[in-house]
Design a protein around this motif. Structure first.
Motif, mmCIF file in Angstrom:
data_model
loop_
_atom_site.group_PDB
_atom_site.id
_atom_site.type_symbol
_atom_site.label_atom_id
_atom_site.label_comp_id
_atom_site.label_asym_id
_atom_site.label_seq_id
_atom_site.Cartn_x
_atom_site.Cartn_y
_atom_site.Cartn_z
ATOM 1 N N LEU A 122 68.982 101.194 66.217
ATOM 2 C CA LEU A 122 68.091 100.228 65.727
ATOM 3 C C LEU A 122 67.979 99.770 64.516
ATOM 4 C CD1 LEU A 122 64.822 101.821 67.487
ATOM 5 C CD2 LEU A 122 66.267 99.849 68.335
ATOM 6 N N GLN A 123 68.251 98.484 64.115
ATOM 7 C CA GLN A 123 68.281 97.761 62.774
ATOM 8 C C GLN A 123 67.019 97.286 62.357
ATOM 9 O OE1 GLN A 123 71.185 94.778 62.892
ATOM 10 N NE2 GLN A 123 71.105 94.441 60.556
ATOM 11 N N ARG B 80 57.408 109.226 65.646
ATOM 12 C CA ARG B 80 56.717 109.084 66.954
ATOM 13 C C ARG B 80 57.070 107.985 67.477
ATOM 14 N NH1 ARG B 80 51.361 107.562 66.808
ATOM 15 N NH2 ARG B 80 51.282 108.109 64.795
ATOM 16 N N PHE B 81 57.359 106.790 67.050
ATOM 17 C CA PHE B 81 57.719 105.279 67.704
ATOM 18 C C PHE B 81 59.080 105.606 68.508
ATOM 19 C CE2 PHE B 81 61.037 102.175 66.973
ATOM 20 C CZ PHE B 81 60.544 101.312 68.218
ATOM 21 N N MET B 82 59.874 106.404 67.822
ATOM 22 C CA MET B 82 61.342 106.569 68.094
ATOM 23 C C MET B 82 61.400 107.443 69.645
ATOM 24 S SD MET B 82 63.533 107.074 64.508
ATOM 25 C CE MET B 82 65.045 107.416 65.467
ATOM 26 N N ARG B 83 60.337 108.268 69.605
ATOM 27 C CA ARG B 83 60.108 109.414 70.588
ATOM 28 C C ARG B 83 59.785 108.532 71.754
ATOM 29 N NH1 ARG B 83 58.465 113.049 66.885
ATOM 30 N NH2 ARG B 83 56.255 112.647 67.261
ATOM 31 N N VAL C 151 62.914 101.677 75.738
ATOM 32 C CA VAL C 151 64.050 101.086 75.675
ATOM 33 C C VAL C 151 64.591 100.214 76.657
ATOM 34 C CG1 VAL C 151 64.871 103.341 77.094
ATOM 35 C CG2 VAL C 151 66.549 101.954 75.148
ATOM 36 N N ALA C 152 64.133 100.498 77.776
ATOM 37 C CA ALA C 152 64.423 99.689 79.057
ATOM 38 C C ALA C 152 63.738 98.257 78.876
ATOM 39 C CB ALA C 152 64.331 100.169 80.330
ATOM 40 N N ASP C 153 62.575 98.128 78.533
ATOM 41 C CA ASP C 153 62.156 96.599 78.315
ATOM 42 C C ASP C 153 61.880 96.412 76.805
ATOM 43 O OD1 ASP C 153 61.825 96.556 81.019
ATOM 44 O OD2 ASP C 153 60.269 97.715 81.181
#
Length: 255
Positions: A184-185, A220-223, A230-232
């Protein structure tokens, strides 16, 4: 006529004029006098030579460095009044400070080169992020604000209150490294007047992190991203991480 001659009194001694004796004339040593005269000549010669050196003009100013935003000719014109002091008396520190007032100049090194040249080596600022609409941040997180701000949309956008540029830069670097683990950027990081942090990811996804523990909230956001979003993720408009144990997702409206 009778002429009377005075007789010399008995016992009187006639005195003849005495000649000055050579022993009574003071003698001045010649060698010390010549030495003093010689020293005076040497002193005059040194003084004249010193005056010649001190009045030696600066005939050439050489500016080196890779310059993209600074005009060498403009800088030389700015320095001309300071060169009147001459080669020896030239205030190199004053020249350095004068040039470093130019927003696009980061560091300056000034040296003399005998007999009449001044070398000026310039390192330009290297912007690594935009700051608001009026300036840039360098690699040290220091703000500089050129008179003309070129459009560099490829640089990340940071912003915050006055005096907070270094903190914003440090947090931007930490968050960037963290997000890179999920490919993610981070496009933008903003700190508002109330101390709230807002990150914007590529694709204009806004993540509100609140006032504290922003690294913990981003983890926490990354989990959640890995397990549920990730899919949507292309459909996500914004995420609010200010909840203690969760998050709120706002979805883009379907066109």
């Amino acid at each position: 006529m009778v002429i009377f001659k005075s007789k010399q009194q008995r016992g009187a001694v006639s005195k003849k004029p005495t000649k000055p004796s050579r022993q009574n004339i003071p003698r001045v040593p010649l060698l010390p006098v010549l030495g003093v005269v010689g020293l005076l000549f040497v002193a005059v010669a040194i003084y004249q030579q010193l005056q010649s050196v001190l009045s030696q003009p600066v005939d050439r100013v050489a500016i080196t460095g890779t310059l993209q935003h600074v005009d060498k000719n403009v800088l030389i014109e700015q320095l001309k009044p300071m060169l009147n002091e001459g080669f020896v008396l030239l205030n190199l520190d004053a020249i350095r400070k004068q040039l470093e007032q130019e927003p696009w100049i980061d560091q300056v090194r000034v040296v003399r080169r005998w007999p009449n040249q001044v070398l000026v080596d310039i390192r330009e600022q290297q912007p690594i992020a935009r700051w608001g609409q009026a300036g840039f941040l360098n690699h040290r997180g220091q703000l500089f604000e050129p008179k003309v701000v070129p459009k560099v949309n490829s640089l990340p956008l940071l912003d915050g209150p006055s005096g907070e540029s270094e903190q914003v830069m440090n947090n931007f670097r930490s968050l960037t490294e963290l997000l890179r683990q999920r490919n993610l950027q981070l496009y933008s990081l903003l700190l508002d007047e109330r101390g709230n942090w807002v990150a914007v990811l590529e694709g204009d996804v806004k993540i509100t992190l609140g006032q504290d523990q922003i690294m913990s909230k981003m983890r926490r956001f990354m989990r959640s991203y890995q397990h549920a979003l990730v899919a949507d993720f292309e459909r996500v408009e914004s995420i609010d991480m200010r909840y203690s144990n969760g998050l709120a997702v706002a979805w883009k409206q379907q066109g």
